[in-house]
Design a protein around this motif. Structure first.
Motif, PDB file in Angstrom:
ATOM      1  N   TYR A  73      46.149  42.819  37.039  1.00  0.00           N
ATOM      2  CA  TYR A  73      44.726  43.091  37.599  1.00  0.00           C
ATOM      3  C   TYR A  73      43.541  43.088  36.604  1.00  0.00           C
ATOM      4  O   TYR A  73      43.719  43.041  35.619  1.00  0.00           O
ATOM      5  CB  TYR A  73      44.563  44.654  38.216  1.00  0.00           C
ATOM      6  CG  TYR A  73      45.592  44.820  39.208  1.00  0.00           C
ATOM      7  CD1 TYR A  73      46.887  45.507  39.364  1.00  0.00           C
ATOM      8  CD2 TYR A  73      45.488  44.591  40.825  1.00  0.00           C
ATOM      9  CE1 TYR A  73      47.805  45.749  40.174  1.00  0.00           C
ATOM     10  CE2 TYR A  73      46.308  44.749  41.716  1.00  0.00           C
ATOM     11  CZ  TYR A  73      47.477  45.135  41.590  1.00  0.00           C
ATOM     12  OH  TYR A  73      48.376  45.513  42.500  1.00  0.00           O
ATOM     13  N   HIS A  83      40.327  49.406  42.452  1.00  0.00           N
ATOM     14  CA  HIS A  83      39.264  48.253  42.592  1.00  0.00           C
ATOM     15  C   HIS A  83      39.280  47.178  41.739  1.00  0.00           C
ATOM     16  O   HIS A  83      39.204  47.262  40.287  1.00  0.00           O
ATOM     17  CB  HIS A  83      37.709  48.640  42.503  1.00  0.00           C
ATOM     18  CG  HIS A  83      36.834  47.764  43.083  1.00  0.00           C
ATOM     19  ND1 HIS A  83      35.373  47.995  42.917  1.00  0.00           N
ATOM     20  CD2 HIS A  83      36.732  46.637  44.174  1.00  0.00           C
ATOM     21  CE1 HIS A  83      34.800  47.023  43.831  1.00  0.00           C
ATOM     22  NE2 HIS A  83      35.497  46.491  44.420  1.00  0.00           N
ATOM     23  N   ALA A  84      40.162  45.968  42.055  1.00  0.00           N
ATOM     24  CA  ALA A  84      40.553  45.028  41.122  1.00  0.00           C
ATOM     25  C   ALA A  84      40.684  43.625  41.614  1.00  0.00           C
ATOM     26  O   ALA A  84      40.900  43.428  42.654  1.00  0.00           O
ATOM     27  CB  ALA A  84      41.791  45.520  40.312  1.00  0.00           C
ATOM     28  N   SER A 110      49.054  48.124  45.690  1.00  0.00           N
ATOM     29  CA  SER A 110      48.080  48.228  44.586  1.00  0.00           C
ATOM     30  C   SER A 110      48.220  49.464  44.079  1.00  0.00           C
ATOM     31  O   SER A 110      48.020  50.415  44.568  1.00  0.00           O
ATOM     32  CB  SER A 110      46.690  47.609  44.765  1.00  0.00           C
ATOM     33  OG  SER A 110      45.821  47.976  43.895  1.00  0.00           O
ATOM     34  N   THR A 111      48.175  49.470  42.542  1.00  0.00           N
ATOM     35  CA  THR A 111      47.886  50.859  41.850  1.00  0.00           C
ATOM     36  C   THR A 111      46.564  50.917  41.423  1.00  0.00           C
ATOM     37  O   THR A 111      46.379  51.890  40.514  1.00  0.00           O
ATOM     38  CB  THR A 111      48.936  50.810  40.805  1.00  0.00           C
ATOM     39  OG1 THR A 111      48.734  49.814  39.988  1.00  0.00           O
ATOM     40  CG2 THR A 111      50.432  51.118  41.330  1.00  0.00           C
ATOM     41  N   HIS A 112      45.645  50.186  41.539  1.00  0.00           N
ATOM     42  CA  HIS A 112      44.469  50.051  41.135  1.00  0.00           C
ATOM     43  C   HIS A 112      43.510  50.116  42.477  1.00  0.00           C
ATOM     44  O   HIS A 112      43.594  49.578  43.475  1.00  0.00           O
ATOM     45  CB  HIS A 112      44.115  48.570  40.173  1.00  0.00           C
ATOM     46  CG  HIS A 112      44.752  48.651  39.060  1.00  0.00           C
ATOM     47  ND1 HIS A 112      44.122  48.439  37.809  1.00  0.00           N
ATOM     48  CD2 HIS A 112      46.140  48.615  38.730  1.00  0.00           C
ATOM     49  CE1 HIS A 112      45.213  48.250  36.923  1.00  0.00           C
ATOM     50  NE2 HIS A 112      46.101  48.292  37.643  1.00  0.00           N
ATOM     51  N   VAL A 144      43.958  52.155  46.300  1.00  0.00           N
ATOM     52  CA  VAL A 144      45.039  52.403  45.666  1.00  0.00           C
ATOM     53  C   VAL A 144      46.051  52.323  46.897  1.00  0.00           C
ATOM     54  O   VAL A 144      45.900  53.276  47.520  1.00  0.00           O
ATOM     55  CB  VAL A 144      45.262  53.599  44.840  1.00  0.00           C
ATOM     56  CG1 VAL A 144      46.834  54.006  44.360  1.00  0.00           C
ATOM     57  CG2 VAL A 144      44.583  53.493  43.689  1.00  0.00           C
ATOM     58  N   ASP A 177      40.348  44.876  36.294  1.00  0.00           N
ATOM     59  CA  ASP A 177      39.441  45.985  37.070  1.00  0.00           C
ATOM     60  C   ASP A 177      38.103  45.668  37.227  1.00  0.00           C
ATOM     61  O   ASP A 177      37.661  45.144  36.589  1.00  0.00           O
ATOM     62  CB  ASP A 177      39.759  47.342  36.294  1.00  0.00           C
ATOM     63  CG  ASP A 177      41.025  47.960  36.358  1.00  0.00           C
ATOM     64  OD1 ASP A 177      41.662  48.234  35.489  1.00  0.00           O
ATOM     65  OD2 ASP A 177      41.429  48.057  37.399  1.00  0.00           O
TER      66      ASP A 177
END
Lengths: 745, 293, 163
Positions: free
Chosen positions: A120, A44-45, A40-42, A94, A122
């Motif tokens: 995603y 919190h999603a 994941s590059t997010h 992340v 967010d």
């Protein structure tokens, strides 16, 4: 002693120097599948969609797995099972793994991983404790962002402060730290002829791996076999499930061998880190130096997943007082989830952090009261008969005072060097020295953590020790062999070892909490004694005497005028269809900590120590050099002095990094280019003093050293800097900018 | 390590190398030591069609006394700079600078040409080359030109080199015997680290080694491109150096370094630290007077 | 992408290969030649675990493009001992407890070998500097330095005849 206490040759050293040790990534298999994780590059999603279509089209891609392919619980966790092999609904930091690519080679796997498209939605993330506490948006985990609290209450804190002549209060902070092991997470798995999924992996706890991987993937434990491969260090970072579950998933479905190795950047991004801490510390003391009250409030950020958060919290709470006897203590700790990288076990488990605080307080007291730093510690130090902060009475092996005395004496030899350096003509250089003491409970905090071991003789009487204890460079292979050989009264070289294989060994518990020498050592010793007992019984039969008449010495069993030996007895037993096996179990006698007062017996024994460091500060540039270290540790008994010295010097090096240069910054720290730890040029000569205050319940008196080795280093160095430039540093690391800020005033 | 695809070419002569660069310079990258290029290939920052190997190319590997100047070929490694008796005698500031780069492994591989062409603001050899009034010979298929080192750098990681050009020579002054040199650096640890800041100092002294005839000061890692701080140099020139004069010059270096750069680029730490470092360097240089002869 | 022919000497043996140019020397050793002694860690020249010798000089094999070894003499950890006889440096490592997890060990020995082959008498500071490009997180370096010191001091008496 024939073996214990001797500098025997380390098991595996000859292979290592020849470059022949086989670590996970060195293992070659035919037809192997290369795995690559999509992360994941997010922070919190919700995962709305994972589009693997582009990736699957790439030539050489075999499969792209998501959580949909997982047939078990898809949950793991060393304490709280709040982590997933592949995230299903919501990513929390992340780096959270969302998909797994399986391809014919490494470069196709990387290409395909880049081609996986995740959609995603967010959710507002929380990155600080303040945000985690106050946020009214969706918490990181369902039950809320506060994971746990721990309280320890002893005596009457208000009375204690009333009786104090002075009160010293400070807030200390420490950073997230990376483990820095050179071998990144790696493993390789395959299906054996029976259809068992066999995984060779870099790990600290193969037996735990087996259970959590099997449950997560919907398998029975007997369908998964974990074999610890030679492991290139760990320091607590290889206790959690990492590659094991992903490799198992691939082998389970593809029925081909599969391998996975994290790049260093991947480890930095996604593997757990040491908890950052904020510690509010209030100490009250009398004029004569006796501490009357201690009030500590501390907070941990455990990041996206709990991992060892609870254990670090508990251990930090127990140790926050330091190796001192104080009547009135109130300790309150809290651990929060955030959307930062998750924090877990790292050498010292919360004690490097709290010891920075408790020793900082001792220094402040020492200064405020005009009492020598050795003296103030001696006045308050624990001793035999003392009652600890959790109400435990220490009966034996409390070597803290001896370490203080030994350091004080050794420091005398430094007087000439200290005088000489002050004479060097340099306006900018300022010199200081500092000491720091600590204590460290051996074994898991306030919980059962047994180890089991087995020794078995073949028909020629050659004996093998079977232990589930993982060797991660700290020397357990060597030390456990020494202990068992000593108990068997045979030579170290003649004892074979099978270790860390769920198909062949039984659970020894994790290589963590500095517990293997003490706990697995005891299990191995008991197993050896059990085997001798079994041989003695057969010897009685062979020699036709009653069993009490049998005397065993160094391989020989005497009964009256006659004698027999291990070889003969083994032959006899095998002829009868019996295999000579000895078994041992040891679980440290502890009690759980009371949920409200934290009172109990959390550990059966403690290691103590004091370190001394000389530092040099360049006030023109803020550079700090550590010039000399003297390290004294009460290890109970050094089963192998070379090993103990090696651990201590290594711990000092790690501590120099912790004190001066290491700081993991989520989002910024990516690799060894920007995460710096000490090189050979950064470590000064280290004198090691091993104190042996025998632990009666330890194997030949031994306790544990692995984590203790690190703990007092940074506090001693900071103490030295404080003395050199007359400041009080309360934040770690004391890097260039921080020191310069203090100098500028 | 996953690297992009490229064609690897090696020529024995400079002529053939320049020929290829003339045709394909804009899609080529040069490799000598490789320590900077490998990082860029790994990250994807560089995706050249050709990688042109200079390590077997004749005429690029030399270190010589050249009519009162010192000439160095671009593929001379940092280790060779450290071990050169010519440099140790006449330009020890350069061997000292080379000596703090990276690690022994990096120094064995990395080259002076590579260090200059990578044009990192924290390149260690550059401040040393600046106080030696260095210039570089830039060659291409058609022409040959010289540029002062100062003019060679445009901005961080950008130089005046065109795609079809390479550096064929680095030439520097051979300062008079008795010149005092120092190279100092601040880094977070004592090996394998880039410079937080550095400074090279050269002091040409009078016969009695009391008065500074000529001072040269070049800070590193604190300005986007390399500079000499002439104002600070003037404070020292003609003087017998006292602590006050040294401090004055050091303060001037710090002030000028900040003026020349957007203050956001220099964190609060560097302001006092540059000063401290320059004082250390000047004192170190002065301290060598007893050791000479 | 054209394959490249390379000729080089590896641990005293002639090698002739045709390889894709876009691989590091480290990958050439580990994946194409089956020599896994050099370790893969940072792949950015920051840790020294992949150290090998090229023409007697220690380099990070992760930072060397495989075609660059053409015409060179390479030594790896696999070539350090002579048959079953350990090199004095290797023996000293075993004797002095200089190995813990072992992952940095091949790289360390290579860096030290370069020094050993270049100079006869060295002091501790020089030994320290020779390994300043090799990270170790376990040992704190002291026992490694002591081992090397012993190997250097003992060399007059040594009758080792390895490479």
């Amino acid at each position: 002693m024939r073996t214990v206490g001797k500098r025997v040759e380390r098991r595996g050293a000859k292979e290592a120097v020849a470059g022949k040790t086989i670590y996970s990534d060195d293992i070659k298999m035919e037809n192997v599948v290369h795995l690559k994780v999509v992360r994941s590059t997010h922070p919190h999603a919700l995962i709305k969609n994972i589009d693997t279509s582009k990736a699957k089209k790439i030539n050489g891609v075999i499969r792209v797995f998501t959580s949909k392919d997982i047939e078990g619980t898809n949950r793991y966790g060393i304490i709280n099972k709040d982590q997933e092999i592949l995230v299903e609904r919501k990513v929390r930091y992340v780096g959270d793994p969302v998909a797994l690519v399986a391809a014919e080679n490494e470069s196709v796997a990387a290409e395909a991983a880049n081609a996986v498209r995740v959609e995603y939605e967010d959710i507002p993330p929380v990155f600080t404790i303040k945000e985690a506490k106050n946020s009214d948006t969706e918490p990181v985990h369902e039950k809320g962002n506060l994971l746990f609290t721990r309280d320890i209450i002893k005596g009457d804190i208000d009375k204690g402060f009333d009786g104090a002549d002075i009160v010293v209060e400070h807030t200390y902070t420490t950073s997230m730290i990376a483990h820095g092991y050179l071998e990144t997470e790696a493993g390789i798995g395959f299906l054996d002829e029976k259809g068992t999924i066999v995984i060779r992996v870099s790990t600290q706890n193969p037996h735990y791996d087996q259970r959590d991987v099997a449950a997560a993937l919907g398998l029975n434990t007997y369908q998964v076999r974990i074999i610890q491969a030679a492991t290139g260090a760990a320091f607590g970072g290889k206790l959690d499930i990492s590659v094991q579950g992903l490799i198992c998933l691939a082998v389970q479905h593809l029925k081909r061998p599969a391998k996975l190795r994290y790049s260093l950047e991947e480890t930095m991004l996604s593997a757990c880190k040491r908890h950052a801490m904020v510690i509010h510390y209030k100490t009250g003391a009398k004029k004569d130096g006796k501490i009357t009250a201690v009030d500590v409030k501390f907070i941990l950020d455990t990041g996206a997943y709990a991992s060892y958060g609870l254990a670090v919290l508990s251990r930090a709470a127990v140790h926050a007082l330091g190796p001192y006897e104080v009547e009135n203590v109130k300790i309150h700790g809290e651990v929060y989830y955030t959307n930062n990288i998750w924090a877990g076990a790292m050498r010292g488990f919360g004690v490097p952090q709290v010891s920075f605080a408790h020793e900082g307080q001792m220094d402040s007291l020492s200064k405020a009261l005009g009492i020598d730093p050795f003296e103030i510690r001696m006045i308050n130090a624990l001793k035999e008969g003392s009652v600890t902060v959790t109400g435990q009475i220490l009966n034996a092996s409390v070597g803290i005072k001896e370490t203080l005395q030994k350091i004080k004496a050794a420091k005398k030899n430094r007087e000439n060097a200290l005088i000489a350096r002050e004479k060097k003509p340099d306006l900018h250089k300022k010199y200081g020295w500092g000491i720091a003491s600590f204590w460290y409970g051996i074994g898991n905090t306030g919980m059962s953590n047994p180890s089991t071991a087995r020794v078995e003789a073949d028909k020629e009487g050659r004996i093998t020790l079977f232990t589930g204890a993982a060797e991660i460079g700290q020397g357990s292979d060597t030390v456990l062999t020494q202990i068992a050989a000593e108990a068997l009264q045979i030579s170290y070289e003649s004892l074979n070892l099978v270790r860390g294989d769920t198909g062949l060994t039984t659970n020894a518990g994790a290589t963590s909490a500095s517990r293997q020498t003490y706990i697995s050592g005891n299990a191995a010793k008991l197993a050896a004694e059990d085997l001798i007992k079994k041989f003695s019984e057969e010897a009685a039969v062979q020699l036709d005497v009653s069993p009490e008449k049998i005397i065993y010495k160094q391989g020989e069993f005497k009964g009256g005028q006659k004698s027999t030996n291990i070889r003969e007895l083994s032959k006899r037993l095998y002829k009868k269809g019996q295999i000579p096996i000895g078994e041992g179990v040891f679980d440290p006698p502890i009690t759980m900590l009371d949920i409200e007062t934290g009172q109990g017996v959390p550990y059966a024994t403690y290691t103590f120590g004091t370190y001394y460091a000389e530092v040099e500060v360049d006030t023109g540039t803020g550079e700090v050099s550590v010039n000399h270290v003297i390290a004294a540790i009460d290890a109970g008994r050094a089963v192998n002095p070379s090993n103990v010295e090696g651990q201590i010097i290594g711990g000092v090096a790690m501590g120099i990094g912790y004190a001066l240069m290491e700081e993991y910054k989520p989002g910024e720290t990516t690799s060894f280019t920007n995460y710096l730890y000490p090189t050979s040029m950064d470590v000064p000569p280290v004198e090691v003093i091993i104190v042996e205050d025998h632990e009666p319940t330890g194997p030949y008196g031994a306790k544990g050293v692995g984590e203790p080795a690190l703990i007092p280093t940074a506090p001693a160095i900071i103490s030295g800097i404080n003395q050199a430039i007359n400041v009080k540093i309360v934040d770690l690391p004391a890097k260039l900018e921080r020191v310069m800020k203090e100098i500028q005033g | 390590m996953i690297l992009p695809e490229f064609d690897f070419v090696t020529f024995d002569t400079l002529k053939e190398t320049l020929n290829l660069l003339n045709r394909h310079g804009d899609e080529s990258k040069l490799i000598a030591g490789g320590t900077d290029l490998m990082i860029k290939l790994k990250s994807g920052e560089a995706t050249p069609k050709y990688i042109v190997n200079l390590s077997s190319c004749e005429g690029l590997n030399y270190l010589k006394d050249n009519n009162g100047k010192i000439s160095i070929g671009p593929i001379v490694t940092h280790t060779e700079l450290i071990n050169s008796s010519l440099l140790n005698n006449f330009a020890p500031v350069l061997s000292a600078a080379a000596g703090v780069i990276g690690s022994p492994q990096i120094r064995n591989q990395g080259t002076i040409g590579g260090n200059i062409c990578n044009a990192s603001p924290s390149a260690d050899t550059v401040p040393a080359l600046m106080v030696l009034n260095s210039r570089v010979k830039i060659v291409s298929h058609d022409e040959e030109r010289w540029a002062s080192l100062k003019d060679f750098f445009l901005s961080p990681h950008h130089t005046i080199l065109k795609g079809n050009e390479l550096i064929a020579e680095i030439e520097m002054e051979k300062l008079p015997e008795g010149t005092l040199f120092s190279f100092q650096r601040v880094s977070r640890r004592k090996s394998m680290d880039i410079a937080q800041m550095s400074v090279a100092v050269a002091l040409v002294m009078d016969e009695n080694k009391e008065h500074v005839l000529e001072a040269r000061i070049s800070p590193g890692s604190v300005t986007p491109t390399p500079v000499r701080i002439h104002k600070a140099e003037k404070i020292l020139e003609g003087e017998i150096l006292t602590d006050n004069i040294i401090e004055s010059a050091a303060e001037e270096v710090s002030r000028r370094a900040i003026d020349m750069t957007d203050t956001r680029w220099i964190p609060e730490y560097k302001k006092p630290a540059i000063k401290g470092l320059v004082i250390r360097a000047i004192k170190d240089a002065m301290g060598q007077r007893g050791q000479m002869q | 992408m054209k394959k490249i022919k390379i000729n080089f000497i590896l641990n005293d043996k002639k090698q002739e290969m045709e390889i894709p140019p876009n691989i590091s020397l480290l990958d050439l050793l580990r994946n194409h030649l089956g020599l896994t002694g050099a370790k893969k860690v940072c792949e950015s020249g920051e840790c020294g675990a992949c150290t090998v010798l090229i023409n007697g000089k220690a380099v990070n094999s992760c930072m060397v493009l495989a075609p660059q070894v053409n015409g060179k003499r390479i030594q790896t950890i696999e070539g350090m001992s002579s048959g079953s006889s350990l090199h004095p440096l290797q023996k000293a490592f075993v004797d002095k407890g200089a190995v813990q997890c072992g992952f940095c060990t091949p790289g360390m020995l290579m860096s030290l070998k370069a020094l050993y082959d270049e100079k006869t008498k060295v002091g501790r500071e020089e030994i320290k500097r020779a390994i300043s490009g090799n990270l170790c997180r376990c040992t704190g370096y002291q026992q490694i330095i002591e081992a090397a010191d012993i190997a250097f001091k003992g060399r007059a008496k040594s009758d080792f005849t390895g490479i």
